[in-house]
Structure formats: structure tokens, C-alpha cells
Design a protein around this motif. Structure first.
Motif, PDB file in Angstrom:
ATOM      1  N   CYS A   1       0.876  -1.210   0.164  1.00  0.00           N
ATOM      2  CA  CYS A   1      -0.291   0.121   0.196  1.00  0.00           C
ATOM      3  C   CYS A   1       0.740   1.293  -0.018  1.00  0.00           C
ATOM      4  CB  CYS A   1      -0.763   0.023   1.334  1.00  0.00           C
ATOM      5  SG  CYS A   1      -2.512  -1.047   1.246  1.00  0.00           S
ATOM      6  N   GLY A   2       1.767   1.173   0.945  1.00  0.00           N
ATOM      7  CA  GLY A   2       2.705   2.422   0.875  1.00  0.00           C
ATOM      8  C   GLY A   2       3.543   2.804  -0.240  1.00  0.00           C
ATOM      9  N   LEU A   3       3.866   1.538  -1.033  1.00  0.00           N
ATOM     10  CA  LEU A   3       4.433   1.683  -2.297  1.00  0.00           C
ATOM     11  C   LEU A   3       3.653   2.112  -3.675  1.00  0.00           C
ATOM     12  CD1 LEU A   3       6.866  -1.424  -2.258  1.00  0.00           C
ATOM     13  CD2 LEU A   3       7.638   0.902  -2.067  1.00  0.00           C
ATOM     14  N   ILE A   4       2.512   1.728  -3.446  1.00  0.00           N
ATOM     15  CA  ILE A   4       1.560   2.207  -4.354  1.00  0.00           C
ATOM     16  C   ILE A   4       1.182   3.694  -4.099  1.00  0.00           C
ATOM     17  CG2 ILE A   4      -0.797   1.900  -5.496  1.00  0.00           C
ATOM     18  CD1 ILE A   4      -0.288  -1.023  -5.130  1.00  0.00           C
ATOM     19  N   VAL A   5       0.734   3.936  -3.075  1.00  0.00           N
ATOM     20  CA  VAL A   5       0.350   5.380  -2.751  1.00  0.00           C
ATOM     21  C   VAL A   5       1.620   6.335  -2.876  1.00  0.00           C
ATOM     22  CG1 VAL A   5       0.269   7.107  -1.137  1.00  0.00           C
ATOM     23  CG2 VAL A   5      -1.091   4.786  -0.769  1.00  0.00           C
ATOM     24  N   PHE A   6       2.662   5.881  -2.819  1.00  0.00           N
ATOM     25  CA  PHE A   6       3.963   6.835  -3.268  1.00  0.00           C
ATOM     26  C   PHE A   6       4.197   6.700  -4.840  1.00  0.00           C
ATOM     27  CE2 PHE A   6       8.637   6.680  -4.766  1.00  0.00           C
ATOM     28  CZ  PHE A   6       8.760   7.629  -4.306  1.00  0.00           C
ATOM     29  N   LEU A   7       3.825   5.640  -5.443  1.00  0.00           N
ATOM     30  CA  LEU A   7       3.881   5.671  -6.757  1.00  0.00           C
ATOM     31  C   LEU A   7       2.827   6.863  -7.392  1.00  0.00           C
ATOM     32  CD1 LEU A   7       3.757   2.124  -8.419  1.00  0.00           C
ATOM     33  CD2 LEU A   7       5.056   3.954  -9.305  1.00  0.00           C
ATOM     34  N   PHE A   8       1.736   7.004  -6.927  1.00  0.00           N
ATOM     35  CA  PHE A   8       0.722   7.804  -7.557  1.00  0.00           C
ATOM     36  C   PHE A   8       1.205   9.093  -7.040  1.00  0.00           C
ATOM     37  CE2 PHE A   8      -2.225   4.245  -7.580  1.00  0.00           C
ATOM     38  CZ  PHE A   8      -2.862   4.418  -9.014  1.00  0.00           C
ATOM     39  N   VAL A   9       1.519   9.568  -5.808  1.00  0.00           N
ATOM     40  CA  VAL A   9       2.246  10.724  -5.377  1.00  0.00           C
ATOM     41  C   VAL A   9       3.198  11.093  -6.342  1.00  0.00           C
ATOM     42  CG1 VAL A   9       3.314  12.081  -3.567  1.00  0.00           C
ATOM     43  CG2 VAL A   9       1.132  10.326  -3.021  1.00  0.00           C
ATOM     44  N   PHE A  10       4.147  10.455  -6.287  1.00  0.00           N
ATOM     45  CA  PHE A  10       5.366  10.649  -7.064  1.00  0.00           C
ATOM     46  C   PHE A  10       5.079  11.045  -8.734  1.00  0.00           C
ATOM     47  CE2 PHE A  10       8.939   9.133  -9.865  1.00  0.00           C
ATOM     48  CZ  PHE A  10      10.109   9.599  -9.200  1.00  0.00           C
ATOM     49  N   ALA A  11       3.981  10.003  -9.279  1.00  0.00           N
ATOM     50  CA  ALA A  11       3.886  10.554 -10.593  1.00  0.00           C
ATOM     51  C   ALA A  11       3.132  11.685 -10.911  1.00  0.00           C
ATOM     52  CB  ALA A  11       3.149   9.520 -11.156  1.00  0.00           C
TER      53      ALA A  11
ATOM     54  N   TRP B   1       1.186   7.937 -17.346  1.00  0.00           N
ATOM     55  CA  TRP B   1       0.744   6.667 -17.047  1.00  0.00           C
ATOM     56  C   TRP B   1       0.378   6.012 -18.734  1.00  0.00           C
ATOM     57  CZ3 TRP B   1       0.997   3.968 -12.379  1.00  0.00           C
ATOM     58  CH2 TRP B   1       1.001   4.986 -11.366  1.00  0.00           C
ATOM     59  N   GLY B   2       1.008   4.711 -18.938  1.00  0.00           N
ATOM     60  CA  GLY B   2       0.574   4.183 -20.055  1.00  0.00           C
ATOM     61  C   GLY B   2      -0.727   3.451 -19.374  1.00  0.00           C
ATOM     62  N   ARG B   3      -1.400   3.198 -20.270  1.00  0.00           N
ATOM     63  CA  ARG B   3      -2.749   2.206 -19.864  1.00  0.00           C
ATOM     64  C   ARG B   3      -2.596   0.931 -19.291  1.00  0.00           C
ATOM     65  NH1 ARG B   3      -7.975   2.026 -21.560  1.00  0.00           N
ATOM     66  NH2 ARG B   3      -9.030  -0.163 -21.494  1.00  0.00           N
ATOM     67  N   VAL B   4      -1.670   0.318 -19.818  1.00  0.00           N
ATOM     68  CA  VAL B   4      -1.817  -0.974 -18.903  1.00  0.00           C
ATOM     69  C   VAL B   4      -0.926  -0.887 -17.392  1.00  0.00           C
ATOM     70  CG1 VAL B   4      -0.284  -3.196 -19.203  1.00  0.00           C
ATOM     71  CG2 VAL B   4      -1.470  -2.299 -21.219  1.00  0.00           C
ATOM     72  N   VAL B   5       0.120  -0.014 -17.669  1.00  0.00           N
ATOM     73  CA  VAL B   5       0.713   0.385 -16.298  1.00  0.00           C
ATOM     74  C   VAL B   5      -0.334   0.882 -15.266  1.00  0.00           C
ATOM     75  CG1 VAL B   5       2.567   1.740 -15.271  1.00  0.00           C
ATOM     76  CG2 VAL B   5       2.804   0.940 -17.659  1.00  0.00           C
ATOM     77  N   PHE B   6      -1.112   1.698 -15.636  1.00  0.00           N
ATOM     78  CA  PHE B   6      -2.082   2.258 -14.699  1.00  0.00           C
ATOM     79  C   PHE B   6      -3.060   1.215 -14.437  1.00  0.00           C
ATOM     80  CE2 PHE B   6      -6.290   4.251 -13.986  1.00  0.00           C
ATOM     81  CZ  PHE B   6      -6.036   5.328 -13.192  1.00  0.00           C
ATOM     82  N   GLY B   7      -3.612   0.491 -15.270  1.00  0.00           N
ATOM     83  CA  GLY B   7      -4.436  -0.798 -14.873  1.00  0.00           C
ATOM     84  C   GLY B   7      -3.964  -1.707 -13.827  1.00  0.00           C
ATOM     85  N   ILE B   8      -2.542  -2.007 -14.106  1.00  0.00           N
ATOM     86  CA  ILE B   8      -1.822  -3.007 -13.151  1.00  0.00           C
ATOM     87  C   ILE B   8      -1.726  -2.467 -11.657  1.00  0.00           C
ATOM     88  CG2 ILE B   8       0.354  -3.998 -12.669  1.00  0.00           C
ATOM     89  CD1 ILE B   8       0.644  -4.382 -15.676  1.00  0.00           C
ATOM     90  N   THR B   9      -1.330  -1.013 -11.754  1.00  0.00           N
ATOM     91  CA  THR B   9      -1.273  -0.149 -10.501  1.00  0.00           C
ATOM     92  C   THR B   9      -2.762  -0.154  -9.860  1.00  0.00           C
ATOM     93  OG1 THR B   9       0.608   0.876 -11.690  1.00  0.00           O
ATOM     94  CG2 THR B   9      -0.204   1.632  -9.285  1.00  0.00           C
ATOM     95  N   LEU B  10      -3.673   0.059 -10.567  1.00  0.00           N
ATOM     96  CA  LEU B  10      -4.911   0.424 -10.086  1.00  0.00           C
ATOM     97  C   LEU B  10      -5.624  -0.840  -9.300  1.00  0.00           C
ATOM     98  CD1 LEU B  10      -7.365   2.298  -9.455  1.00  0.00           C
ATOM     99  CD2 LEU B  10      -8.152   1.283 -11.795  1.00  0.00           C
ATOM    100  N   GLY B  11      -5.062  -2.090  -9.974  1.00  0.00           N
ATOM    101  CA  GLY B  11      -5.829  -3.356  -9.409  1.00  0.00           C
ATOM    102  C   GLY B  11      -4.782  -3.745  -8.253  1.00  0.00           C
ATOM    103  N   PHE B  12      -3.461  -3.490  -8.281  1.00  0.00           N
ATOM    104  CA  PHE B  12      -2.762  -3.877  -7.177  1.00  0.00           C
ATOM    105  C   PHE B  12      -3.041  -3.140  -6.058  1.00  0.00           C
ATOM    106  CE2 PHE B  12      -0.379  -6.778  -9.471  1.00  0.00           C
ATOM    107  CZ  PHE B  12       0.704  -7.351  -8.678  1.00  0.00           C
TER     108      PHE B  12
END
Length: 254
Positions: free
Chosen positions: A149-159, A166-177
Motif C-alpha cells: 500500500c505504501g509503495l503504491i501510494v508513493f507511486l501515485f504521489v510521485f507520478a 501513465w501508460g494504459r496497461v501500467v495504470f491498470g496494473i497499479t490500480l488493481g494492485f
């Protein structure tokens, strides 16, 4: 229907595994496995591992300790694969800054795994009980979910901060995770409290239903031919990230 080993219970456990096999096959057919090898391996592992744990659970000849040992080992491998996938997401997000992307992948994959297993070992030794294996399994599950959770929140804040696209696939993978990690974290936290008494199986339904939805999210973002989803359409300016990438590249070539 909301009972262990009901028709709905079996469906929610089996269906995502079948869908992941189909997803992996479609990724192979469309050559997405070359671009996202870590997620491709994750889909195959989850389908195979989830099916194996399901078979162990429903088999009357398998003892309780055997099930918990199998589930614990499954979580150990799953934790490693998840962090590799998140590292792969960092690489794609930083595709314009390859040295930083490679560094982020190594740090996320390595440090994340070390943090999770260090926390699990310390907690298991700090709280020795007769049911230490069950306790260690739950501690491992919570630890993975917290770090993920911490890494994914950091991903969105960082981006968002650096206006990375975000590429479509990258965004979808990250959202699901992200959804899976958030619900898993709530699941393991509530399981630790035992506030539902003998009705903790209701949390299993919540967990399995959420994962089913996330598998469908991955289908949508990976397979449907639509335009890419981005957080910004603005071209990247010269900023600290570009400077860090240039300096890291210069350091690597020395």
C-alpha cells in the motif's frame, strides 16, 4: 450463499484463477508478456498457486498444519512476485529516465522483500504461541499489504508531483494492485482482531470478491483496445528528476 464451501464461495475462489489463465494466454498472444514479464509471471503464479491452495483446502485428506504450511509458502513466493511487479511498474513509469527506473526496480524488489520478512520474523519470535504458524501467516500477510500500500501510494504521489504519464496497461496494473493491497490490509487487520467471532468467513467473501473485481480490471486495461490513460498530457519539463537521471547515468558510465 454466504457460508464457507457454498457455491458462491467456490466460484469466488476458482473463477479468478481461471480468468488469470485466460489473461496470461491473451497477454502471450498479444506479446504483452515481453513488455510486462513480471506481471505475466504473476498471473501464471496466482492461477497455479491459487488453484493448488484451493485443492488443498477442499481435500479431506489434507491436515490443518499442511494447509497452513502450504499457504504460508504461497504467501512467501507471492510477496516476492508482487514486489517484482511493482518494481516493473516503476520501470515503465520512469521509461524516459532509464537509469532511475532500473534503480527504482532494484530498490523496490529488494528492500521491499527485506522489510516484509524482517518484520515477519521479528513479530513471530516476539509472540510465540501454540499456533505460531497461523500467527506468522497473518503477520506476513499484513506486512506485505502495508508495504505494498505504501509503495503504491508513493507511486501515485510521485507520478503526480513530477507529472509523469501513465501508460494504459501500467495504470491498470497499479490500480488493481492498489485495490487488492488496501482490501487485503483491512482483511488482515480485522482478522487479527477477531471481532466477528465465528463469522470471520465473511471477510473471506469480501477478500475473494474484491480480488475477482481486480482481475476484471486487469482484463479491461490490458486487453480492451482503447486510448492510453494518462495523468498528464503536458510534456515533461527539465526538473529535478531529469537532473537526477542524468547524474546517475553519468555515475554509471564512469
Amino acid at each position: 450463499m454466504l457460508q464457507p464451501h457454498s457455491v458462491l464461495w467456490h466460484y469466488l475462489w476458482v473463477a479468478p484463477n481461471v480468468l488469470l489463465v485466460v489473461l496470461a494466454f491473451m497477454m502471450w498472444k498479444r506479446r504483452l508478456h515481453r513488455e510486462f514479464p513480471a506481471f505475466f509471471c504473476y498471473a501464471i503464479f496466482e492461477a497455479a498457486g491459487g488453484s493448488a491452495i484451493y485443492a488443498i483446502d477442499v481435500s479431506p485428506s489434507v491436515s490443518g498444519p499442511t494447509y497452513w504450511w502450504s499457504y504460508f509458502l504461497f504467501l512467501v513466493v507471492e510477496a516476492f512476485v508482487k514486489f517484482v511487479v511493482i518494481g516493473e511498474v516503476f520501470t515503465h513509469l520512469l521509461r524516459r529516465y532509464q537509469p532511475l527506473g532500473k534503480l527504482a526496480k532494484v530498490l523496490v524488489s529488494g528492500v521491499g522483500v527485506i522489510l516484509v520478512f524482517t518484520a515477519t520474523i521479528i513479530a513471530a519470535y516476539a509472540n510465540p504461541t501454540a499456533f505460531w504458524l497461523i500467527s506468522a501467516t497473518r503477520i506476513l500477510g499484513r506486512s506485505v499489504s502495508v508495504v505494498q500500500c505504501g509503495l503504491i501510494v508513493f507511486l501515485f504521489v510521485f507520478a503526480a508531483h513530477f507529472r509523469l504519464s501513465w501508460g494504459r496497461v501500467v495504470f491498470g496494473i497499479t490500480l488493481g494492485f492498489g485495490i487488492v493491497a488496501g482490501v487485503y490490509l483491512a482483511y488482515w487487520a480485522l482478522m487479527a482482531e477477531w471481532f466477528l467471532g465465528q463469522r470471520t468467513y465473511l471477510l473471506d467473501f469480501m477478500n475473494m470478491a474484491t480480488y475477482h473485481v481486480c482481475v476484471l480490471i486487469w482484463f479491461y486495461y490490458l486487453l480492451l483496445p482503447q486510448e492510453s490513460v494518462t495523468t498528464s498530457v503536458v510534456s515533461l519539463p527539465e526538473h529535478d528528476l531529469a537532473i537526477w537521471n542524468r547524474e546517475l547515468e553519468r555515475l554509471l558510465h564512469q
